[in-house]
Design a protein around this motif. Sequence first.
Motif, mmCIF file in Angstrom:
data_model
loop_
_atom_site.group_PDB
_atom_site.id
_atom_site.type_symbol
_atom_site.label_atom_id
_atom_site.label_comp_id
_atom_site.label_asym_id
_atom_site.label_seq_id
_atom_site.Cartn_x
_atom_site.Cartn_y
_atom_site.Cartn_z
ATOM 1 N N SER A 52 -2.307 9.379 4.099
ATOM 2 C CA SER A 52 -1.840 10.558 3.411
ATOM 3 C C SER A 52 -2.464 10.593 2.060
ATOM 4 C CB SER A 52 -0.311 10.536 3.344
ATOM 5 O OG SER A 52 0.129 9.371 2.719
ATOM 6 N N GLY A 53 -1.701 10.927 1.035
ATOM 7 C CA GLY A 53 -2.313 11.175 -0.258
ATOM 8 C C GLY A 53 -2.901 10.018 -0.982
ATOM 9 N N GLY A 54 -2.473 8.814 -0.772
ATOM 10 C CA GLY A 54 -3.028 7.720 -1.513
ATOM 11 C C GLY A 54 -4.083 7.026 -0.710
ATOM 12 N N ARG A 55 -4.547 5.843 -1.155
ATOM 13 C CA ARG A 55 -5.544 5.214 -0.348
ATOM 14 C C ARG A 55 -5.834 3.826 -0.815
ATOM 15 N NH1 ARG A 55 -10.116 4.656 -2.616
ATOM 16 N NH2 ARG A 55 -9.164 5.195 -4.483
ATOM 17 N N ASN A 56 -6.523 3.050 -0.029
ATOM 18 C CA ASN A 56 -6.715 1.650 -0.340
ATOM 19 C C ASN A 56 -8.148 1.242 -0.241
ATOM 20 O OD1 ASN A 56 -6.513 -1.073 -0.571
ATOM 21 N ND2 ASN A 56 -4.503 -1.051 0.322
ATOM 22 N N LEU A 57 -8.701 0.812 -1.331
ATOM 23 C CA LEU A 57 -10.089 0.409 -1.320
ATOM 24 C C LEU A 57 -10.224 -1.077 -1.088
ATOM 25 C CD1 LEU A 57 -11.358 2.563 -4.222
ATOM 26 C CD2 LEU A 57 -10.946 3.096 -1.853
ATOM 27 N N LEU A 58 -9.115 -1.730 -0.895
ATOM 28 C CA LEU A 58 -9.189 -3.159 -0.656
ATOM 29 C C LEU A 58 -9.743 -3.403 0.725
ATOM 30 C CD1 LEU A 58 -8.400 -6.099 -1.197
ATOM 31 C CD2 LEU A 58 -6.388 -5.588 0.113
ATOM 32 N N GLU A 59 -10.666 -4.315 0.846
ATOM 33 C CA GLU A 59 -11.207 -4.620 2.146
ATOM 34 C C GLU A 59 -10.680 -5.959 2.599
ATOM 35 O OE1 GLU A 59 -14.522 -3.410 3.534
ATOM 36 O OE2 GLU A 59 -14.836 -1.778 2.167
ATOM 37 N N GLU A 60 -10.698 -6.169 3.923
ATOM 38 C CA GLU A 60 -10.191 -7.410 4.460
ATOM 39 C C GLU A 60 -10.988 -8.586 3.924
ATOM 40 O OE1 GLU A 60 -9.226 -7.624 8.617
ATOM 41 O OE2 GLU A 60 -9.538 -5.471 8.783
ATOM 42 N N SER A 61 -10.275 -9.640 3.551
ATOM 43 C CA SER A 61 -10.943 -10.838 3.073
ATOM 44 C C SER A 61 -9.971 -11.985 3.112
ATOM 45 C CB SER A 61 -11.445 -10.648 1.645
ATOM 46 O OG SER A 61 -11.844 -11.875 1.104
ATOM 47 N N SER A 62 -10.438 -13.117 3.486
ATOM 48 C CA SER A 62 -9.564 -14.288 3.541
ATOM 49 C C SER A 62 -9.339 -14.861 2.168
ATOM 50 C CB SER A 62 -10.203 -15.359 4.441
ATOM 51 O OG SER A 62 -11.466 -15.734 3.924
ATOM 52 N N ALA A 63 -10.010 -14.295 1.178
ATOM 53 C CA ALA A 63 -9.868 -14.825 -0.187
ATOM 54 C C ALA A 63 -8.514 -14.532 -0.774
ATOM 55 C CB ALA A 63 -10.962 -14.242 -1.071
ATOM 56 N N GLY A 64 -7.781 -13.557 -0.199
ATOM 57 C CA GLY A 64 -6.460 -13.225 -0.712
ATOM 58 C C GLY A 64 -6.487 -12.889 -2.162
ATOM 59 N N GLU A 206 -0.303 -2.112 -8.297
ATOM 60 C CA GLU A 206 0.425 -1.774 -7.076
ATOM 61 C C GLU A 206 1.185 -2.945 -6.468
ATOM 62 O OE1 GLU A 206 -2.241 0.314 -4.474
ATOM 63 O OE2 GLU A 206 -2.375 2.009 -5.838
ATOM 64 N N PRO A 207 2.106 -3.530 -7.212
ATOM 65 C CA PRO A 207 2.887 -4.661 -6.696
ATOM 66 C C PRO A 207 3.891 -4.250 -5.621
ATOM 67 C CG PRO A 207 3.736 -3.960 -8.815
ATOM 68 C CD PRO A 207 2.476 -3.184 -8.605
ATOM 69 N N ASP A 208 4.062 -2.947 -5.415
ATOM 70 C CA ASP A 208 5.026 -2.463 -4.435
ATOM 71 C C ASP A 208 4.444 -2.300 -3.043
ATOM 72 O OD1 ASP A 208 3.450 -0.408 -5.603
ATOM 73 O OD2 ASP A 208 4.802 1.133 -4.825
ATOM 74 N N TYR A 209 3.175 -2.665 -2.854
ATOM 75 C CA TYR A 209 2.546 -2.438 -1.551
ATOM 76 C C TYR A 209 1.565 -3.555 -1.228
ATOM 77 C CZ TYR A 209 -0.277 -0.289 2.109
ATOM 78 O OH TYR A 209 -0.950 -0.033 3.269
ATOM 79 N N SER A 210 1.605 -4.032 0.006
ATOM 80 C CA SER A 210 0.657 -5.052 0.459
ATOM 81 C C SER A 210 -0.246 -4.454 1.522
ATOM 82 C CB SER A 210 1.397 -6.261 1.036
ATOM 83 O OG SER A 210 0.468 -7.222 1.510
ATOM 84 N N TYR A 211 -1.519 -4.473 1.241
ATOM 85 C CA TYR A 211 -2.488 -3.917 2.160
ATOM 86 C C TYR A 211 -2.700 -4.855 3.341
ATOM 87 C CZ TYR A 211 -6.882 -2.048 3.937
ATOM 88 O OH TYR A 211 -7.867 -1.526 4.741
ATOM 89 N N LYS A 212 -2.301 -4.405 4.525
ATOM 90 C CA LYS A 212 -2.429 -5.197 5.751
ATOM 91 C C LYS A 212 -1.791 -6.579 5.600
ATOM 92 C CE LYS A 212 -6.491 -2.946 7.681
ATOM 93 N NZ LYS A 212 -7.849 -3.129 8.259
ATOM 94 N N GLY A 213 -0.795 -6.661 4.725
ATOM 95 C CA GLY A 213 -0.106 -7.921 4.521
ATOM 96 C C GLY A 213 -0.912 -8.957 3.762
ATOM 97 N N MET A 214 -2.036 -8.547 3.180
ATOM 98 C CA MET A 214 -2.924 -9.500 2.525
ATOM 99 C C MET A 214 -2.731 -9.568 1.021
ATOM 100 S SD MET A 214 -6.346 -8.505 4.636
ATOM 101 C CE MET A 214 -7.370 -9.264 3.387
ATOM 102 N N THR A 215 -2.417 -8.472 0.406
ATOM 103 C CA THR A 215 -2.273 -8.485 -1.049
ATOM 104 C C THR A 215 -0.830 -8.782 -1.417
ATOM 105 O OG1 THR A 215 -1.909 -6.088 -1.095
ATOM 106 C CG2 THR A 215 -4.168 -6.859 -1.301
ATOM 107 N N PRO A 216 -0.624 -9.595 -2.428
ATOM 108 C CA PRO A 216 0.737 -10.013 -2.780
ATOM 109 C C PRO A 216 1.570 -8.887 -3.385
ATOM 110 C CG PRO A 216 -0.819 -10.785 -4.423
ATOM 111 C CD PRO A 216 -1.636 -10.202 -3.310
#
Length: 376
Positions: A52-64, A206-216
């Motif tokens: 929807s209106g927002g978006r996530n530029l974080l890409e998958e990475s095991s670096a966390g 954005e501490p209120d959202y974890s992208y694919k469970g990867m970001t704290p």
Amino acid sequence: MRSFMLMLVCALSVSARCVKRQAANETADASPVVLKSSVKSSVTGQDSQTGSGGRNLLEESSAGSEDFQSATNTTLTPDGQSNDQEGSASSSSNSSSADEGSTSSPGSDDTSTTVTDYSTSGGGASTSCGSLKNVCFNSGMQPSMFDQMTTASQWTTFGLDIPGGSASDRAKQAHIPMMAFKEHVERAVELVNGPNAPEWLLTFNEPDYSYKGMTPTMKGAEAAEAIKPLLAKPGSKTKFVAPVTAFPDDPFLDEFFAACNCKDFFSAYNIHQYQPTSAGVIKTIESYHAKWNDKPLWITELAPGGANCALSWDDTNKFMKEMFKFSKDAGYIDKVFWNTGNQIEGGDANVCNSWLVDGSGKPGPLLEMFEAVDCS
């Protein structure tokens, strides 16, 4: 949707989900770039391929949420000195300027004049926009890309350090670092107390959202505890921007300020916005400002976006011009960061044709349009 790094996660941005977002089904006059990534609906809270209106530029990475210093090729030590690591990528062939011979759009003011004092403007910012016009970069960026954006004042990306290859003096001085996670608080304290402390520091992203469970993620009370070392040793040269949530109506800030009793510590508020129309973005920003209005506001991620996002380059240009004009006229918005300076690696399904240069630094259709924006 969320915005974030892929600089091995040396940055994590999760971009904002606009509240009460309209579904975007605008048809484009020209074929848009098809972007793909999983995003989270601001309405349902569920991950979606269209978003929807927002978006996530974080890409998958095991670096966390690993320290940015180990995830980037070029870092800044606490004293602000560049420290190119072995094997770092070289600057893009387009590093120091935009396409040779390119000009502003017909009828626009010439905004390509470069200034030499970057302490407040970052260099090259058009006089009508002042320091309002800025750029947000994502994973894969090279500092030389910013040098092509001569009318931008400053730039940021998701970390404390400058990633990528070598950086010009202009790019170094125009960089605004970000303390994205609680793991970065200790280094942020060192940075702001060093001899070359930054003028500004962005805090928790954005501490209120974890992208694919990867970001704290963090609750407000946890963030209030985490930031205590910075509150105790803020240095004397740096001003701080309040944490930014993915969802503008999330209770995080209320909880955070109640727990830390530190509202006066910050010099500006922060919001992320991605919606298909400028009217929707403006409505959300005005609603946000109605509550958080005792400090200036920064928009550190802005682009057209939404479910089934499909806008032409001309549509994006119209959105961009309307938003910069609104921001200047509003009187309470100090900085706007257009997202994104560089094309998102792998694409992003929730952003409509917003990149200024591609992954190699080659100017896209929007760069000349961006350069011509005069905020009027």
